[in-house]
Design a protein around this motif. Structure first.
Motif: not given
Length: 328
Positions: A208-213, A160-166, A90-98
């Motif tokens: 996501l660094t692994s994004h591949d449409e 790259f360690n940017r998506a970290i839970p609050v 998926c392209r983004t974190v949110g898209e992956a979670v959904r």
């Protein structure tokens, strides 16, 4: 209730790396090492303490925080099989979670994933079904904690360690808080109302660094086909029984409530069940008998709690009802 064998494979291999014996653990769980190769196959989950993975794995590894630690193990990255590959493409974190939430049923019906926004925060929840907690809370807790741990690890590694839970919310009692915060790399709140990763809303747009449409389209097509096949294979009665466990916590709802969950009218549901020679009343009564029998034989659920959950005044009343039904 079911779960994908790739999940069990990842858990077993992880436990082996933590000191468990492969053949002995497989024997206790009731699988052969060869069966673990059928990654996308679904296997039935039963409330049987003697065959429970977490009960046996914790004993064999002597690690009471095994779920927390297995979440950062390399085997956890492949636990979701095809769905995991779809999420990573998926392209983004949110898209992956959904996507995980959308195709939840293709990997497990014993852990439910949810996603919602609360103001500036995005809440990703992971909840073992209530019946699992009723019969063996320590096992359900391990399952929730490996989910929390593995998703923390995945979000970090793919952004790259940017998506970290609050913060991380855990509904169970506090233990070894320093170790939890070391592994999860976030503040932990115990005794919460849910098991959840609380993320910044804006972080859902991180790519996501692994994004591949192109791969995403392929994997989504395969998952859609798998979900359709599973629904056709399980049949209407099985789907009703699943909903009684997952959505209604063992209580029997009205036919209007259950038909709404199935996206049909009560009349249509009655007609479809009649075509199969049964009725909603028959299905629900049999479910209640089967559930009570399983939980009582499991021996780990408190009988009074089971009786209350199933709508009986006490355990003796439930026992009499089971005997009268011929279920035991």
């Amino acid at each position: 209730m079911q779960f994908q064998i790739s999940i069990l494979r990842g858990l077993i291999y992880g436990a082996v790396d933590h000191g468990a014996d492969l053949n002995e653990l497989c024997r206790r769980v009731g699988v052969t090492p060869e069966q673990l190769n059928n990654g996308e196959e679904m296997v039935d989950w039963q409330p049987d303490p003697s065959r429970d993975f977490w009960t046996n794995a914790v004993e064999m590894t002597r690690d009471p925080l095994l779920g927390l630690h297995l979440g950062v193990h390399e085997s956890a990255a492949n636990n979701f099989g095809l769905l995991g590959m779809l999420a990573r493409s998926c392209r983004t974190v949110g898209e992956a979670v959904r996507t995980i939430c959308q195709y939840n049923e293709t990997i497990s019906t014993v852990v439910k994933y949810g996603f919602e926004y609360e103001g500036d925060y995005a809440i990703f929840t992971m909840q073992p079904v209530t019946l699992w907690e009723q019969y063996n809370e320590s096992s359900a807790r391990q399952a929730a904690e490996i989910s929390l741990s593995s998703f923390c690890q995945a979000f970090r590694s793919l952004t790259f360690n940017r998506a970290i839970p609050v913060r991380v919310e855990i509904k169970y009692s506090e233990r070894e808080k320093n170790e939890y915060e070391r592994v999860l790399r976030a503040p932990v709140v115990f005794g919460a109302s849910r098991n959840a990763l609380v993320m910044r809303r804006r972080d859902m747009d991180l790519e996501l660094t692994s994004h591949d449409e192109s791969l995403r389209n392929v994997f989504e097509s395969l998952l859609t086909a798998k979900r359709t096949m599973m629904r056709e294979k399980t049949g209407l009665v099985y789907r009703i029984r699943q909903l009684l466990v997952e959505e209604f916590r063992g209580q029997i709802p009205t036919i209007e409530e259950i038909s709404s969950q199935l996206s049909m009218t009560p009349r249509t549901l009655q007609r479809k069940l009649a075509e199969q020679g049964t009725s909603f009343r028959t299905v629900s009564l049999q479910f209640r008998k089967d559930l009570a029998e399983q939980l009582f034989k499991a021996g780990t659920a408190r009988k009074q709690r089971v009786a209350s959950m199933l709508g009986y005044a006490d355990a003796d009343t439930l026992r009499r009802a089971i005997k009268a039904s011929g279920a035991v």
